[in-house]
Every structure is written in C-alpha cells, then in structure tokens.
Write a protein that holds these residues in place. Structure first.
Motif, PDB file in Angstrom:
ATOM      1  N   ALA A 145       1.700   7.345  -5.691  1.00 33.79           N
ATOM      2  CA  ALA A 145       2.218   8.711  -5.770  1.00 33.79           C
ATOM      3  C   ALA A 145       3.724   8.730  -6.010  1.00 33.79           C
ATOM      4  O   ALA A 145       4.270   9.733  -6.484  1.00 33.79           O
ATOM      5  CB  ALA A 145       1.886   9.475  -4.485  1.00 33.79           C
ATOM      6  N   MET A 146       4.415   7.619  -5.681  1.00 34.24           N
ATOM      7  CA  MET A 146       5.862   7.532  -5.855  1.00 34.24           C
ATOM      8  C   MET A 146       6.250   6.837  -7.150  1.00 34.24           C
ATOM      9  O   MET A 146       7.422   6.817  -7.515  1.00 34.24           O
ATOM     10  CB  MET A 146       6.491   6.755  -4.688  1.00 34.24           C
ATOM     11  CG  MET A 146       6.199   7.288  -3.321  1.00 34.24           C
ATOM     12  SD  MET A 146       7.022   6.281  -2.073  1.00 34.24           S
ATOM     13  CE  MET A 146       8.744   6.599  -2.475  1.00 34.24           C
ATOM     14  N   ALA A 147       5.275   6.266  -7.841  1.00 31.47           N
ATOM     15  CA  ALA A 147       5.570   5.364  -8.957  1.00 31.47           C
ATOM     16  C   ALA A 147       6.001   6.113 -10.219  1.00 31.47           C
ATOM     17  O   ALA A 147       5.430   7.141 -10.572  1.00 31.47           O
ATOM     18  CB  ALA A 147       4.354   4.498  -9.263  1.00 31.47           C
ATOM     19  N   ASP A 148       7.019   5.562 -10.876  1.00 41.36           N
ATOM     20  CA  ASP A 148       7.357   6.004 -12.226  1.00 41.36           C
ATOM     21  C   ASP A 148       6.444   5.299 -13.230  1.00 41.36           C
ATOM     22  O   ASP A 148       6.077   5.864 -14.259  1.00 41.36           O
ATOM     23  CB  ASP A 148       8.818   5.677 -12.529  1.00 41.36           C
ATOM     24  CG  ASP A 148       9.776   6.442 -11.627  1.00 41.36           C
ATOM     25  OD1 ASP A 148       9.861   7.669 -11.777  1.00 41.36           O
ATOM     26  OD2 ASP A 148      10.429   5.817 -10.764  1.00 41.36           O
ATOM     27  N   PHE A 149       6.094   4.051 -12.901  1.00 40.93           N
ATOM     28  CA  PHE A 149       5.157   3.268 -13.708  1.00 40.93           C
ATOM     29  C   PHE A 149       4.230   2.528 -12.753  1.00 40.93           C
ATOM     30  O   PHE A 149       4.683   1.991 -11.737  1.00 40.93           O
ATOM     31  CB  PHE A 149       5.892   2.254 -14.603  1.00 40.93           C
ATOM     32  CG  PHE A 149       6.881   2.887 -15.545  1.00 40.93           C
ATOM     33  CD1 PHE A 149       6.468   3.397 -16.763  1.00 40.93           C
ATOM     34  CD2 PHE A 149       8.214   2.976 -15.198  1.00 40.93           C
ATOM     35  CE1 PHE A 149       7.375   3.981 -17.634  1.00 40.93           C
ATOM     36  CE2 PHE A 149       9.136   3.565 -16.059  1.00 40.93           C
ATOM     37  CZ  PHE A 149       8.716   4.074 -17.279  1.00 40.93           C
ATOM     38  N   GLY A 150       2.951   2.491 -13.061  1.00 38.44           N
ATOM     39  CA  GLY A 150       2.007   1.810 -12.191  1.00 38.44           C
ATOM     40  C   GLY A 150       1.048   0.930 -12.969  1.00 38.44           C
ATOM     41  O   GLY A 150       0.648   1.264 -14.087  1.00 38.44           O
ATOM     42  N   VAL A 151       0.695  -0.189 -12.354  1.00 40.55           N
ATOM     43  CA  VAL A 151      -0.288  -1.105 -12.942  1.00 40.55           C
ATOM     44  C   VAL A 151      -1.365  -1.369 -11.900  1.00 40.55           C
ATOM     45  O   VAL A 151      -1.064  -1.837 -10.795  1.00 40.55           O
ATOM     46  CB  VAL A 151       0.358  -2.444 -13.357  1.00 40.55           C
ATOM     47  CG1 VAL A 151      -0.700  -3.381 -13.926  1.00 40.55           C
ATOM     48  CG2 VAL A 151       1.485  -2.224 -14.358  1.00 40.55           C
ATOM     49  N   VAL A 152      -2.602  -1.055 -12.226  1.00 33.54           N
ATOM     50  CA  VAL A 152      -3.719  -1.356 -11.334  1.00 33.54           C
ATOM     51  C   VAL A 152      -4.207  -2.748 -11.699  1.00 33.54           C
ATOM     52  O   VAL A 152      -4.805  -2.956 -12.768  1.00 33.54           O
ATOM     53  CB  VAL A 152      -4.847  -0.322 -11.469  1.00 33.54           C
ATOM     54  CG1 VAL A 152      -6.012  -0.700 -10.551  1.00 33.54           C
ATOM     55  CG2 VAL A 152      -4.345   1.068 -11.145  1.00 33.54           C
ATOM     56  N   GLY A 153      -3.915  -3.714 -10.830  1.00 32.17           N
ATOM     57  CA  GLY A 153      -4.295  -5.084 -11.124  1.00 32.17           C
ATOM     58  C   GLY A 153      -3.805  -6.027 -10.049  1.00 32.17           C
ATOM     59  O   GLY A 153      -3.054  -5.639  -9.143  1.00 32.17           O
ATOM     60  N   SER A 195       0.811  -1.215   0.000  1.00 36.64           N
ATOM     61  CA  SER A 195       0.000   0.000   0.000  1.00 36.64           C
ATOM     62  C   SER A 195       0.843   1.263   0.000  1.00 36.64           C
ATOM     63  O   SER A 195       0.465   2.283  -0.586  1.00 36.64           O
ATOM     64  CB  SER A 195      -0.935   0.006   1.216  1.00 36.64           C
ATOM     65  OG  SER A 195      -0.177   0.055   2.420  1.00 36.64           O
ATOM     66  N   GLY A 196       1.991   1.229   0.682  1.00 34.30           N
ATOM     67  CA  GLY A 196       2.872   2.398   0.694  1.00 34.30           C
ATOM     68  C   GLY A 196       2.837   3.177   1.979  1.00 34.30           C
ATOM     69  O   GLY A 196       2.889   4.416   1.979  1.00 34.30           O
TER      70      GLY A 196
END
Length: 318
Positions: free
Chosen positions: A292-300, A264-265
């Motif tokens: 909020a920190m991600a350069d790349f994110g995947v919702v899954g 979760s972070g």
C-alpha cells in the motif's frame, strides 16, 4: 533573535548529519548555538560553522567519556541554565532521549519527543510531532519552562549558512550521583564500507522473507552504493545486528530510495521508513500491507528478484 541550543551529535569530533539538520531547523526560529560535549571540538568546528553555529559552548571533561549519559545531562543543564535559551534541540536517538528526559527534570521544563519541525509564532515555539508510530502528525507546544525538544533524523534538509564559530569553554562539576555507571569497555562496530544507515540516500532492507540469508540484500545495496537495513523480525531472529534495524524501535530513515525485500509492513516498520522519497517493495505475498506504500512493487521471491536487479545494475554501470 532568541538563542536556540543544539546538542552536537558526534563521534570524536565527526559531526553527524542529525546536527546539521537541527542547526537548519534552529535557524528558522532563532539564533542557533551549538553545545559540544566531549573531545574533538577542533575537528567539528568547521562543520558547525558551515551550518550556522556562531557560538559553540564546549564542555570537555573526562567524565563525559568515562560514564554513561548522566554527566552529559548535567553538563547540558549547566549550559542551559546559564544561557537561558528559547529552546534546546537534541537528537531523537536513544541516548538523546535519555539526556532530554534528565534535562527536563533538572530544568523543570516541558519535553517534546520525536519532533519533525519547529516553528515560531506569537505564542512561542510550536513543534510538528510524529506520534503513534508515525501514524499521526500533531502540533505540540511546551507550556512550562524552556522547551526541550528531541528531533527525529531526516526531518530537514541541511542548508549551509557559513559563519565563523566562536568557542566558549564551559567549566562544569559532575556530581558523584552522575558517576554511578562507568563505561568499562568500548568495541567499535566493524567497518562495512557502506554509508551510515540514517544518512544514506539509498537503503535496502530485508525482513522475514530473507530466511536469514541477507546476501542478496547486501549485494543489491552495494551495487546501488547504499546502506543495509533490517526489519524487527529479522533482528529478533538474530539474522542481522540490532544497529541496522529500521522502525519505531530502531532507526528512522528517509532516503531517496528505499527497497523493502521480504518485509510484510507492520506499523512499527512503516514508522521508520514511510517518509522515504521512493519506495520499492519485493514480496511473495501480493496482499502484504507494505504494498500500500509502494511506488513500485514486485510480487516475487527476493532471492530471485534481487540478484537479477543487482546483475542488471552492475551491467549498466560497467
């Protein structure tokens, strides 16, 4: 230039990257000298010389391996009292911080923990220090005695500066008080074939979202040639050993690539990985703070996403 003592972080002479980082930092503010406690100096000499330790104080007495921490603090205090250095740099590991605290008391000196840099000025040494779980960066300086500074891992890029080290054996007497807690058994950690967590260029970490199944996390880490990490939630649930915890109460990592899967972070986790060069996040919750920190994110779901990534990486490498 003023002498800077660097406590060597090693296992039977196998020098850890934290030491080469500290030697690099020390060269920027003075003349680095290493302090090698325990056995295995012959195996460590070439590495210490490669990174600029022209002088190495060697203390090899059985008490350093037979008892917990206190003899190391006494040995380091003996060396520091004789050398009168401008500062003493120690790794910010749990053991390193305990040694640093004991050393500061013995020398009547100031202590700074979790420094990420050290600079020299007209008024002495100034450290850049990460505080409040890495949420703030401050400038700090010791105003009394020899500065005792613990340095966070991955604070500097090790830069070679080849010299021929000269070993200076030091005789120490370990007090009876320091021999109260004896080590009665050692059990080496089982080899995984993966790189050391704090030294890896790629780290794949799993959290609560794994549900206890770290298989996809390990498989992706192996495909990338990286290390496996875990959040505090996963460790506290007994899903992964504490030695692999990333965060404020675990290890600090700063790899080229950090993959956070099912994490979760929380701020304590971010404190241990926020300096990673590229951060990839996989999480079912699109509102998870770590995005909020991600350069790349995947919702899954990581159990769906990670195997697909592993398969594609394996395919491209075959």
């Amino acid at each position: 230039m003023a002498e800077i003592l660097v406590l060597v972080d090693h296992v039977d002479g196998d020098v850890r990257k934290t030491t080469t980082e500290m030697l690099t930092i020390a060269r920027g503010v003075g003349e680095p000298s290493a302090v090698f406690l325990g056995s295995g100096y012959d195996a460590a000499a070439s590495t210490l010389g490669r990174f600029g330790a022209a002088k190495v104080y060697v203390v090899d007495t059985p008490e350093l391996d037979e008892y917990v921490v206190a003899p190391k603090a006494e040995a380091l205090a003996t060396v520091a009292a004789a050398a009168e250095p401008a500062a003493v740099l120690i790794p910010s590991s749990p053991e390193g911080k305990e040694i640093a605290g004991r050393l500061a008391v013995k020398l009547g000196a100031g202590l700074i923990t979790d420094a990420v840099d050290v600079t020299a000025g007209d008024d002495g040494l100034t450290t850049t220090q990460a505080v409040f779980a890495g949420g703030y960066t401050v400038q700090s300086a010791v105003t009394h005695g020899t500065p005792i500074i613990t340095v966070k891992a991955n604070s500097a890029t090790p830069e070679p500066a080849e010299v021929t080290p000269v070993a200076e054996p030091v005789e120490v007497t370990i007090s009876e008080q320091a021999r109260k807690a004896r080590i009665v058994e050692r059990q080496p950690r089982a080899a995984t074939g993966r790189p050391e967590l704090t030294e890896a260029s790629v780290v794949v970490s799993g959290g609560r979202g794994t549900g206890g199944d770290f298989g996809p996390v390990e498989e992706l880490a192996d495909a990338l040639g990286g290390a496996v990490g875990a959040s505090r939630a996963a460790v506290d649930s007994g899903w992964y050993p504490h030695a692999y915890q990333v965060g404020q109460t675990g290890s600090t990592v700063s790899p080229q690539l950090y993959v956070a899967a099912g994490i979760s972070g929380a701020i304590q986790h971010r404190a241990g990985m926020q300096t990673s060069k590229t951060i990839v996040v996989v999480n079912k919750d699109a509102e998870a703070p770590i995005f909020a920190m991600a350069d790349f994110g995947v919702v899954g779901d990581l159990h769906t996403v990670l195997p697909q990534a592993t398969a594609e990486i394996t395919k491209r490498r075959s």
